[in-house]
Design a protein around this motif. Sequence first.
Motif: not given
Length: 184
Positions: A51-61
């Motif tokens: 699906g639509p990925p985070a525009a600049k990646g992920f910061s935490t999970s």
Amino acid sequence: MANAHGSITSLNFAPNRDYILASTGLPDHSLKFWDLRYSGMKKRTECTADGPPAAKGFSTSIFTHDESLIYALGYADDIIHRYECGSLQYIDGGIKESEFRSRSFYIEMDISEDDDYILLGNTNRSLEDGSVSFVRFNLHTHSSEIGELAHSDSITGVTFLRDEREFATVSLDGFIKKWKEDDQ
């Protein structure tokens, strides 16, 4: 750990299997699972959103306590993206709050023991006096609330204490604050 493909921004162990580690990264939009039972930290599975990925990646999970889902916070899109842990498939319909901003890699999130709420720090000065408050998302209704009590600078750490009605926040203003739902 940085390389030509980006950097790792968070690490989380699965709640019930201490040999499964999840990592998020930038700017390759990665969410990876690692099985530490194998020597050399052999990568088990890698997921980049269909699906639509985070525009600049992920910061935490963070994992749900039953390990059925993992939530990953998009760095620039301010969306909590959801993935099914068994298949690592993206679940359409991320969670977003218009007053929430995560323009820092230091923003953390926590999930309540009953997996009903996610609590997030915030960098947006959304309150009338220019202060910053936490954001609490209801994972069943996809509704959110901005706390009325606040810090004077970005909230970078959050944790639930006893249940979804009591939690603590830490901020770049140098204060740790304890909150109860009755305080609001």
